[in-house]
Write a protein that holds these residues in place. Structure first.
Motif, PDB file in Angstrom:
ATOM      1  N   GLY A  43     -45.045  52.400 -41.575  1.00 22.03           N
ATOM      2  CA  GLY A  43     -46.853  51.795 -41.593  1.00 22.03           C
ATOM      3  C   GLY A  43     -47.071  51.184 -40.551  1.00 22.03           C
ATOM      4  N   ILE A  44     -47.150  50.654 -39.344  1.00 21.04           N
ATOM      5  CA  ILE A  44     -47.774  50.322 -38.988  1.00 21.04           C
ATOM      6  C   ILE A  44     -48.481  51.843 -37.727  1.00 21.04           C
ATOM      7  N   LEU A  45     -47.134  52.498 -37.444  1.00 19.22           N
ATOM      8  CA  LEU A  45     -47.502  53.966 -36.608  1.00 19.22           C
ATOM      9  C   LEU A  45     -48.267  54.408 -38.174  1.00 19.22           C
ATOM     10  N   ASP A  46     -48.167  54.547 -39.229  1.00 20.94           N
ATOM     11  CA  ASP A  46     -49.257  55.680 -40.157  1.00 20.94           C
ATOM     12  C   ASP A  46     -50.895  54.964 -39.142  1.00 20.94           C
ATOM     13  N   MET A  47     -50.864  54.057 -39.084  1.00 24.03           N
ATOM     14  CA  MET A  47     -52.184  53.636 -38.849  1.00 24.03           C
ATOM     15  C   MET A  47     -52.722  53.468 -37.535  1.00 24.03           C
ATOM     16  N   THR A  48     -51.772  54.310 -36.519  1.00 29.98           N
ATOM     17  CA  THR A  48     -51.971  54.456 -35.768  1.00 29.98           C
ATOM     18  C   THR A  48     -52.790  55.900 -34.919  1.00 29.98           C
ATOM     19  N   VAL A  49     -53.447  56.332 -34.198  1.00 27.32           N
ATOM     20  CA  VAL A  49     -54.484  57.453 -34.257  1.00 27.32           C
ATOM     21  C   VAL A  49     -53.161  59.239 -33.878  1.00 27.32           C
ATOM     22  N   TYR A  50     -51.459  58.079 -33.421  1.00 24.16           N
ATOM     23  CA  TYR A  50     -50.124  59.441 -33.117  1.00 24.16           C
ATOM     24  C   TYR A  50     -49.425  59.449 -34.039  1.00 24.16           C
ATOM     25  N   GLY A  51     -49.858  58.741 -35.219  1.00 26.63           N
ATOM     26  CA  GLY A  51     -49.230  58.049 -36.338  1.00 26.63           C
ATOM     27  C   GLY A  51     -47.186  57.860 -36.168  1.00 26.63           C
ATOM     28  N   ARG A  52     -46.462  58.144 -36.060  1.00 28.40           N
ATOM     29  CA  ARG A  52     -44.981  58.290 -36.155  1.00 28.40           C
ATOM     30  C   ARG A  52     -44.774  59.622 -35.391  1.00 28.40           C
ATOM     31  N   GLN A  53     -45.561  60.356 -34.691  1.00 29.83           N
ATOM     32  CA  GLN A  53     -45.262  61.000 -33.350  1.00 29.83           C
ATOM     33  C   GLN A  53     -43.690  62.067 -33.989  1.00 29.83           C
ATOM     34  N   GLU A  54     -43.279  62.701 -34.862  1.00 32.26           N
ATOM     35  CA  GLU A  54     -42.474  63.683 -35.444  1.00 32.26           C
ATOM     36  C   GLU A  54     -42.669  64.569 -35.631  1.00 32.26           C
ATOM     37  N   ALA A  55     -42.077  65.458 -35.079  1.00 34.85           N
ATOM     38  CA  ALA A  55     -42.425  66.766 -35.770  1.00 34.85           C
ATOM     39  C   ALA A  55     -42.929  67.594 -36.192  1.00 34.85           C
ATOM     40  N   TRP A  56     -42.389  66.814 -38.339  1.00 34.68           N
ATOM     41  CA  TRP A  56     -42.742  67.327 -39.698  1.00 34.68           C
ATOM     42  C   TRP A  56     -44.379  66.733 -39.982  1.00 34.68           C
ATOM     43  N   GLU A  57     -44.523  66.101 -38.999  1.00 32.54           N
ATOM     44  CA  GLU A  57     -45.571  65.212 -39.082  1.00 32.54           C
ATOM     45  C   GLU A  57     -47.617  66.143 -38.729  1.00 32.54           C
ATOM     46  N   ASP A  58     -47.869  66.349 -39.744  1.00 38.33           N
ATOM     47  CA  ASP A  58     -49.698  67.309 -40.127  1.00 38.33           C
ATOM     48  C   ASP A  58     -50.415  66.507 -39.008  1.00 38.33           C
ATOM     49  N   SER A  59     -50.005  66.652 -37.940  1.00 37.78           N
ATOM     50  CA  SER A  59     -51.479  66.460 -36.861  1.00 37.78           C
ATOM     51  C   SER A  59     -52.083  67.014 -36.028  1.00 37.78           C
ATOM     52  N   PRO A  60     -53.192  67.270 -35.337  1.00 40.99           N
ATOM     53  CA  PRO A  60     -54.349  68.152 -34.626  1.00 40.99           C
ATOM     54  C   PRO A  60     -53.072  69.180 -33.429  1.00 40.99           C
ATOM     55  N   PRO A  61     -53.227  69.812 -33.361  1.00 43.70           N
ATOM     56  CA  PRO A  61     -52.956  70.354 -31.692  1.00 43.70           C
ATOM     57  C   PRO A  61     -53.173  69.609 -30.662  1.00 43.70           C
ATOM     58  N   GLY A  62     -51.979  69.538 -30.079  1.00 47.93           N
ATOM     59  CA  GLY A  62     -51.832  68.565 -28.506  1.00 47.93           C
ATOM     60  C   GLY A  62     -51.130  67.515 -29.557  1.00 47.93           C
ATOM     61  N   TRP A  63     -51.113  67.199 -29.779  1.00 52.09           N
ATOM     62  CA  TRP A  63     -50.939  65.506 -30.690  1.00 52.09           C
ATOM     63  C   TRP A  63     -49.299  65.912 -29.811  1.00 52.09           C
ATOM     64  N   PRO A  64     -48.755  64.107 -29.547  1.00 59.07           N
ATOM     65  CA  PRO A  64     -47.942  64.240 -29.392  1.00 59.07           C
ATOM     66  C   PRO A  64     -46.921  63.991 -29.990  1.00 59.07           C
ATOM     67  N   GLN A  65     -45.383  65.084 -30.049  1.00 56.97           N
ATOM     68  CA  GLN A  65     -45.302  64.756 -31.107  1.00 56.97           C
ATOM     69  C   GLN A  65     -43.446  65.255 -30.749  1.00 56.97           C
ATOM     70  N   PRO A  66     -43.090  64.308 -30.023  1.00 58.74           N
ATOM     71  CA  PRO A  66     -41.419  64.405 -29.232  1.00 58.74           C
ATOM     72  C   PRO A  66     -40.098  64.256 -29.923  1.00 58.74           C
ATOM     73  N   TYR A  67     -40.442  63.395 -31.747  1.00 51.30           N
ATOM     74  CA  TYR A  67     -39.418  63.332 -32.044  1.00 51.30           C
ATOM     75  C   TYR A  67     -39.314  64.162 -33.167  1.00 51.30           C
ATOM     76  N   GLU A  68     -37.831  64.593 -33.147  1.00 53.84           N
ATOM     77  CA  GLU A  68     -37.214  65.598 -33.999  1.00 53.84           C
ATOM     78  C   GLU A  68     -36.844  64.074 -35.371  1.00 53.84           C
ATOM     79  N   PRO A  69     -37.102  64.948 -36.944  1.00 59.60           N
ATOM     80  CA  PRO A  69     -36.241  64.058 -37.811  1.00 59.60           C
ATOM     81  C   PRO A  69     -34.273  64.208 -37.615  1.00 59.60           C
ATOM     82  N   SER A  70     -33.874  64.266 -36.599  1.00 59.74           N
ATOM     83  CA  SER A  70     -32.338  64.440 -37.037  1.00 59.74           C
ATOM     84  C   SER A  70     -31.570  63.358 -36.384  1.00 59.74           C
ATOM     85  N   GLY A  71     -32.400  62.181 -36.623  1.00 56.53           N
ATOM     86  CA  GLY A  71     -31.626  60.982 -35.653  1.00 56.53           C
ATOM     87  C   GLY A  71     -32.457  60.342 -34.597  1.00 56.53           C
ATOM     88  N   ALA A  72     -32.752  61.243 -33.988  1.00 55.99           N
ATOM     89  CA  ALA A  72     -33.363  61.057 -32.299  1.00 55.99           C
ATOM     90  C   ALA A  72     -34.444  60.603 -32.530  1.00 55.99           C
TER      91      ALA A  72
END
Length: 253
Positions: free
Chosen positions: A186-215
């Protein structure tokens, strides 16, 4: 940081106007959540054998005793990998279980929180102590799994109601349904980069290093929360094996 991976800069008036626009959707989302919770409270329920045995710190106990005299019970079904080192235990269950720290607010409303672990009690309880968790912890014997899990899987959350000497299951969920246990999300969802997980709908260039696989719940080969315990000098040995260098199990260098 480049212009491609951060929001545009506008005047404070424009910024407040944009937030006001979003706030309408946020409030609608909150009201819909309230309506879903109201529907959840009106679900039917199914009876569960109150004598179903579990293993706790004092040996075998029936399911009804886990309520600790309260009328409601929230159970987190914790996955377990038999015989594996602490570093190889379920990162998702570690993430969710480890964020449930203050139980008094639940107790105030007649709700007991407990973890039902898939693994053997002695081994899994060592994991609980290594992680510094204080919540009630039980192991589910193989003979009890069908009565409690019944074709579902560990990782789910289930809610029970006690009516004198009878027990009923009122609700269960899994997958993203367990996210209320994790305020970090919930806290991450309020930040500009969110959860930084690959499935999220974020603008191009936003950091998304985490795959939803346990990583998304691991760092350098371990469930992320374990590193603070290792740094504090806590022994993560679950099987009576002499720890490797640095106080860990030596399983992930």
């Amino acid at each position: 940081m480049t212009d491609e991976n951060k929001p545009p800069v506008v005047s404070r008036r424009e910024w407040l106007a944009a937030i006001d626009t979003l706030r309408v959707r946020e409030k609608a989302h909150t009201r819909e959540g309230d309506a879903i919770a109201a529907a959840r409270r009106r679900l039917p329920m199914t009876e569960v054998d109150p004598s179903t045995p579990l293993t706790g710190g004092k040996g075998e106990v029936p399911l009804i005793d886990v309520f600790e005299g309260r009328t409601q019970l929230f159970v987190s079904y914790h996955m377990w990998h038999d015989g594996r080192a602490a570093a190889d235990q379920c990162e998702g269950c570690t993430f969710f279980t480890g964020q449930v720290l203050e139980l008094s607010y639940l107790h105030q409303r007649d709700v007991t929180f407990a973890v039902f672990c898939q693994g053997p009690y002695e081994e899994s309880d060592r994991y609980r102590r290594f992680m510094g968790w204080d919540m009630p912890w039980y192991s589910v014997p193989a003979a009890s799994r069908e009565r409690l899990v019944a074709g579902r899987h560990f990782g789910m959350k289930a809610i029970y109601l006690r009516d004198e000497d009878r027990v009923f299951e009122t609700y269960w969920t899994t997958g993203r349904g367990v996210e209320p246990m994790a305020p970090s999300y919930g806290i991450l969802d309020m930040t500009v980069y969110g959860r930084q997980e690959a499935w999220e709908d974020s603008p191009p260039g936003w950091p998304q290093p985490y795959e939803p696989s346990g990583a998304q719940f691991r760092e350098n080969g371990r469930p992320t929360a374990q590193w603070a315990r290792i740094a504090a000098g806590h022994d993560d040995d679950l099987h009576g094996v002499r720890p490797g260098p640095g106080g860990g199990s030596g399983c992930c260098s």
